[in-house]
Design an enzyme around this catalytic site. Structure first.
Site, PDB file in Angstrom:
ATOM      1  N   GLY A  69     106.391  49.632 -55.271  1.00  0.00           N
ATOM      2  CA  GLY A  69     106.648  48.442 -54.469  1.00  0.00           C
ATOM      3  C   GLY A  69     106.927  47.237 -55.338  1.00  0.00           C
ATOM      4  O   GLY A  69     107.150  47.338 -56.549  1.00  0.00           O
ATOM      5  N   THR A  72     103.631  41.043 -53.669  1.00  0.00           N
ATOM      6  CA  THR A  72     103.000  40.747 -52.391  1.00  0.00           C
ATOM      7  C   THR A  72     101.810  39.823 -52.622  1.00  0.00           C
ATOM      8  O   THR A  72     101.373  39.627 -53.758  1.00  0.00           O
ATOM      9  CB  THR A  72     102.562  42.018 -51.657  1.00  0.00           C
ATOM     10  OG1 THR A  72     102.250  41.695 -50.292  1.00  0.00           O
ATOM     11  CG2 THR A  72     101.353  42.671 -52.312  1.00  0.00           C
ATOM     12  N   TYR A  73     101.316  39.269 -51.530  1.00  0.00           N
ATOM     13  CA  TYR A  73     100.180  38.356 -51.593  1.00  0.00           C
ATOM     14  C   TYR A  73      98.951  39.027 -50.992  1.00  0.00           C
ATOM     15  O   TYR A  73      99.040  39.727 -49.979  1.00  0.00           O
ATOM     16  CB  TYR A  73     100.503  37.080 -50.809  1.00  0.00           C
ATOM     17  CG  TYR A  73      99.296  36.214 -50.493  1.00  0.00           C
ATOM     18  CD1 TYR A  73      98.705  35.425 -51.479  1.00  0.00           C
ATOM     19  CD2 TYR A  73      98.751  36.185 -49.207  1.00  0.00           C
ATOM     20  CE1 TYR A  73      97.593  34.637 -51.191  1.00  0.00           C
ATOM     21  CE2 TYR A  73      97.642  35.392 -48.916  1.00  0.00           C
ATOM     22  CZ  TYR A  73      97.068  34.629 -49.913  1.00  0.00           C
ATOM     23  OH  TYR A  73      95.974  33.857 -49.632  1.00  0.00           O
ATOM     24  N   ILE A 141     102.568  48.392 -48.010  1.00  0.00           N
ATOM     25  CA  ILE A 141     102.021  49.604 -48.618  1.00  0.00           C
ATOM     26  C   ILE A 141     102.605  49.753 -50.014  1.00  0.00           C
ATOM     27  O   ILE A 141     103.819  49.667 -50.197  1.00  0.00           O
ATOM     28  CB  ILE A 141     102.336  50.850 -47.775  1.00  0.00           C
ATOM     29  CG1 ILE A 141     101.660  50.762 -46.399  1.00  0.00           C
ATOM     30  CG2 ILE A 141     101.893  52.127 -48.507  1.00  0.00           C
ATOM     31  CD1 ILE A 141     102.015  51.902 -45.463  1.00  0.00           C
ATOM     32  N   GLY A 153      97.132  51.271 -52.170  1.00  0.00           N
ATOM     33  CA  GLY A 153      97.102  51.576 -50.740  1.00  0.00           C
ATOM     34  C   GLY A 153      97.844  50.574 -49.901  1.00  0.00           C
ATOM     35  O   GLY A 153      99.043  50.382 -50.080  1.00  0.00           O
ATOM     36  N   PHE A 154      97.122  49.881 -48.996  1.00  0.00           N
ATOM     37  CA  PHE A 154      97.800  49.030 -48.015  1.00  0.00           C
ATOM     38  C   PHE A 154      97.088  47.698 -47.867  1.00  0.00           C
ATOM     39  O   PHE A 154      95.917  47.547 -48.241  1.00  0.00           O
ATOM     40  CB  PHE A 154      97.858  49.731 -46.648  1.00  0.00           C
ATOM     41  CG  PHE A 154      96.511  50.044 -46.056  1.00  0.00           C
ATOM     42  CD1 PHE A 154      95.829  49.116 -45.277  1.00  0.00           C
ATOM     43  CD2 PHE A 154      95.906  51.279 -46.277  1.00  0.00           C
ATOM     44  CE1 PHE A 154      94.580  49.399 -44.738  1.00  0.00           C
ATOM     45  CE2 PHE A 154      94.650  51.572 -45.748  1.00  0.00           C
ATOM     46  CZ  PHE A 154      93.988  50.628 -44.970  1.00  0.00           C
ATOM     47  N   ALA A 155      97.823  46.733 -47.312  1.00  0.00           N
ATOM     48  CA  ALA A 155      97.280  45.410 -47.013  1.00  0.00           C
ATOM     49  C   ALA A 155      97.697  45.060 -45.589  1.00  0.00           C
ATOM     50  O   ALA A 155      98.886  44.910 -45.303  1.00  0.00           O
ATOM     51  CB  ALA A 155      97.804  44.368 -47.996  1.00  0.00           C
ATOM     52  N   CYS A 171     107.812  41.732 -51.175  1.00  0.00           N
ATOM     53  CA  CYS A 171     108.338  43.103 -51.046  1.00  0.00           C
ATOM     54  C   CYS A 171     109.844  43.176 -51.282  1.00  0.00           C
ATOM     55  O   CYS A 171     110.518  44.092 -50.807  1.00  0.00           O
ATOM     56  CB  CYS A 171     107.985  43.693 -49.684  1.00  0.00           C
ATOM     57  SG  CYS A 171     106.221  43.756 -49.337  1.00  0.00           S
TER      58      CYS A 171
END
Length: 213
Positions: A69, A72-73, A141, A153-155, A171
């Site tokens: 990826g 991202t924040y 992700i 993983g994910f946010a 992203c």
């Protein structure tokens, strides 16, 4: 899959701990685990992120990470899920897709319909979870898979400050606005779910969706 609930953990501290969690899974000393937590404000980016995709100033720390990826924040009000999972029986592609599907099921159970999007050939990745019209992104992700074990993983945006997302190309999709469950709930004139409720829904859905074949 074991659920492990943590509070707010500084990003660098979580990354150091995650390396230990991955090693434990690779050596068979632990099973699959989902770590749920949050971070103080930080902008993370991968080696594939260009300098023009990052903010040129501001007070939020920038940290390079070893995941897939782009930038991202992370910050308070966002649910972070680190998936330390043996993926050999799932396959890396299937694992990411099943993570998307599990999160969508969790959100649907909370009353927030959502979708995943296919990435057109040659386009920047659309992996994540989106509003039903495909215009706003609710979950980012970014994974790494080494030695048959996933990390990162994910946010999921529960109720964070969304303003930092507008300071850089999140992203690598500068035209895509990020949204949150709180924002969507306000638009629908309904109460937003609390973090505890979101954690329960996400853990249950992912545990079911990521069962070994």
């Amino acid at each position: 899959m074991e659920r492990v609930d943590l509070g707010e953990v500084p990003y660098e501290e979580a990354q150091q701990a995650m390396r230990g969690w991955v090693g434990e899974r690779q050596r068979g000393e632990a099973g699959d685990r989902l770590f749920l937590l949050s971070h103080p404000p930080v902008i993370t980016y991968s080696a594939h992120t260009g300098a023009d995709e990052l903010p040129s100033g501001g007070d939020i720390p920038l940290v390079e990470v070893d995941r897939g990826g782009h930038a991202t924040y992370h910050g308070p009000g966002q649910l972070i899920g680190y998936l330390i999972v043996g993926v050999r029986d799932l396959g890396p592609g299937d694992f990411v897709r099943r993570t998307e599907v599990g999160l969508i099921k969790a959100l649907d159970g909370l009353g927030f319909p959502a979708v995943r999007r296919e990435t057109p050939p040659g386009a920047d990745s659309l992996v994540g979870v989106w509003t039903p019209d495909g215009r706003r992104k609710l979950v980012s992700i970014g994974m790494r898979i080494r030695g048959g074990v996933s990390s990162h993983g994910f946010a999921l945006n529960v109720d964070p400050d969304l303003a930092p997302f507008s300071t850089f190309a999140a992203c690598r999709l500068p035209e895509v606005p990020m949204t949150s469950l709180a924002e969507l709930a306000a638009e629908a004139g309904r109460p937003a779910p609390g973090e505890a409720e979101v954690r329960d829904a996400v853990a249950a859905a992912l545990t079911e969706e990521l069962k070994p074949a």
